[in-house]
Design a protein around this motif. Sequence first.
Motif, PDB file in Angstrom:
ATOM      1  N   LEU A  11      48.881  55.917  35.410  1.00  0.00           N
ATOM      2  CA  LEU A  11      47.504  55.919  34.924  1.00  0.00           C
ATOM      3  C   LEU A  11      47.064  54.506  34.553  1.00  0.00           C
ATOM      4  N   GLY A  12      47.950  53.764  33.921  1.00  0.00           N
ATOM      5  CA  GLY A  12      47.638  52.384  33.547  1.00  0.00           C
ATOM      6  C   GLY A  12      47.390  51.516  34.764  1.00  0.00           C
ATOM      7  N   ARG A  13      48.184  51.703  35.832  1.00  0.00           N
ATOM      8  CA  ARG A  13      47.992  50.931  37.061  1.00  0.00           C
ATOM      9  C   ARG A  13      46.647  51.262  37.694  1.00  0.00           C
ATOM     10  N   LYS A  14      46.289  52.558  37.714  1.00  0.00           N
ATOM     11  CA  LYS A  14      45.012  52.963  38.306  1.00  0.00           C
ATOM     12  C   LYS A  14      43.833  52.400  37.509  1.00  0.00           C
ATOM     13  N   LEU A  15      43.951  52.434  36.196  1.00  0.00           N
ATOM     14  CA  LEU A  15      42.877  51.871  35.367  1.00  0.00           C
ATOM     15  C   LEU A  15      42.774  50.367  35.559  1.00  0.00           C
ATOM     16  N   GLY A  16      43.912  49.708  35.682  1.00  0.00           N
ATOM     17  CA  GLY A  16      43.908  48.265  35.894  1.00  0.00           C
ATOM     18  C   GLY A  16      43.280  47.896  37.230  1.00  0.00           C
ATOM     19  N   LEU A  17      43.569  48.659  38.273  1.00  0.00           N
ATOM     20  CA  LEU A  17      42.969  48.394  39.573  1.00  0.00           C
ATOM     21  C   LEU A  17      41.466  48.666  39.546  1.00  0.00           C
ATOM     22  N   GLY A  18      41.055  49.721  38.853  1.00  0.00           N
ATOM     23  CA  GLY A  18      39.629  50.036  38.737  1.00  0.00           C
ATOM     24  C   GLY A  18      38.874  48.948  37.998  1.00  0.00           C
ATOM     25  N   ALA A  19      39.456  48.453  36.910  1.00  0.00           N
ATOM     26  CA  ALA A  19      38.825  47.384  36.142  1.00  0.00           C
ATOM     27  C   ALA A  19      38.735  46.107  36.969  1.00  0.00           C
ATOM     28  N   ALA A  20      39.768  45.810  37.726  1.00  0.00           N
ATOM     29  CA  ALA A  20      39.758  44.619  38.579  1.00  0.00           C
ATOM     30  C   ALA A  20      38.678  44.733  39.644  1.00  0.00           C
ATOM     31  N   ALA A  21      38.474  45.924  40.196  1.00  0.00           N
ATOM     32  CA  ALA A  21      37.433  46.123  41.205  1.00  0.00           C
ATOM     33  C   ALA A  21      36.045  45.911  40.607  1.00  0.00           C
ATOM     34  N   VAL A  22      35.820  46.415  39.408  1.00  0.00           N
ATOM     35  CA  VAL A  22      34.518  46.235  38.755  1.00  0.00           C
ATOM     36  C   VAL A  22      34.258  44.767  38.462  1.00  0.00           C
ATOM     37  N   VAL A  23      35.249  44.075  37.939  1.00  0.00           N
ATOM     38  CA  VAL A  23      35.099  42.647  37.645  1.00  0.00           C
ATOM     39  C   VAL A  23      34.841  41.873  38.935  1.00  0.00           C
ATOM     40  N   GLY A  24      35.514  42.232  40.007  1.00  0.00           N
ATOM     41  CA  GLY A  24      35.304  41.563  41.284  1.00  0.00           C
ATOM     42  C   GLY A  24      33.896  41.760  41.812  1.00  0.00           C
ATOM     43  N   LEU A  25      33.378  42.976  41.698  1.00  0.00           N
ATOM     44  CA  LEU A  25      32.009  43.230  42.134  1.00  0.00           C
ATOM     45  C   LEU A  25      31.000  42.454  41.310  1.00  0.00           C
ATOM     46  N   LEU A  26      31.212  42.377  40.014  1.00  0.00           N
ATOM     47  CA  LEU A  26      30.300  41.632  39.156  1.00  0.00           C
ATOM     48  C   LEU A  26      30.380  40.137  39.408  1.00  0.00           C
ATOM     49  N   ALA A  27      31.579  39.635  39.682  1.00  0.00           N
ATOM     50  CA  ALA A  27      31.763  38.200  39.883  1.00  0.00           C
ATOM     51  C   ALA A  27      31.129  37.723  41.183  1.00  0.00           C
ATOM     52  N   PHE A  28      31.149  38.553  42.219  1.00  0.00           N
ATOM     53  CA  PHE A  28      30.628  38.132  43.516  1.00  0.00           C
ATOM     54  C   PHE A  28      29.238  38.694  43.797  1.00  0.00           C
ATOM     55  N   GLY A  29      28.610  39.295  42.805  1.00  0.00           N
ATOM     56  CA  GLY A  29      27.254  39.821  42.978  1.00  0.00           C
ATOM     57  C   GLY A  29      26.243  38.684  42.979  1.00  0.00           C
ATOM     58  N   GLY A  30      24.974  39.034  43.094  1.00  0.00           N
ATOM     59  CA  GLY A  30      23.908  38.039  43.108  1.00  0.00           C
ATOM     60  C   GLY A  30      23.767  37.370  41.745  1.00  0.00           C
ATOM     61  N   THR A  31      23.267  36.153  41.777  1.00  0.00           N
ATOM     62  CA  THR A  31      23.079  35.422  40.531  1.00  0.00           C
ATOM     63  C   THR A  31      21.716  35.752  39.935  1.00  0.00           C
ATOM     64  N   ALA A  32      21.597  35.584  38.653  1.00  0.00           N
ATOM     65  CA  ALA A  32      20.325  35.800  37.979  1.00  0.00           C
ATOM     66  C   ALA A  32      19.378  34.663  38.314  1.00  0.00           C
ATOM     67  N   GLN A  33      18.111  35.002  38.518  1.00  0.00           N
ATOM     68  CA  GLN A  33      17.137  33.981  38.867  1.00  0.00           C
ATOM     69  C   GLN A  33      16.020  33.987  37.845  1.00  0.00           C
ATOM     70  N   ALA A  34      15.438  32.828  37.646  1.00  0.00           N
ATOM     71  CA  ALA A  34      14.322  32.709  36.709  1.00  0.00           C
ATOM     72  C   ALA A  34      13.074  33.325  37.315  1.00  0.00           C
TER      73      ALA A  34
END
Length: 164
Positions: A11-34
């Motif tokens: 369960l811990g491994r699955k949660l860790g992989l899920g969290a890593a996927a979310v962080v990866g999506l947020l990190a490579f998403g579009g940047t905020a623009q003014a």
Amino acid sequence: MRNLFIAPRKLGRKLGLGAAAVVGLLAFGGTAQAANPLELNFWLSGPRYDGRVAPCERALSVISDQFREKEATFWNSPLAITGFSRIHETAFRPWQADNIPRRYCSADVMLSDGKVRSVHFSIIEDGGFGGISDMVSLSPGVEWCVTGLDRNWAYNPSCRAARP
């Protein structure tokens, strides 16, 4: 006994992989623009306050009704306000001119138990639900506190937060 300890590891491994996927999506998403110039200057005029706030006496019936309802509903108490005296304004728009206009008032109240206490209240322009309030129905635009009966400590100590 060994199987009980294996499940939490998986369960811990699955949660860790899920969290890593979310962080990866947020990190490579579009940047905020003014905001562009059109967005900066279109319909952003801000609130307009006229300073039309009712006099202190207009809020007394609202305070009486709300006090009776609060005491009966939340505190199972028969207390009610039976009269007001020494009603006076303590401040009007005490802060900067661009803040929401408020009239701060104080009065002495006679309660049904025979005790005299002070009440501090403010009347707020456009203080109703969603900023809708008219001069006749002030119930949403009035905040009040009876000294010594602030049982949920919303304005304590001694109703100081209800004053300017």
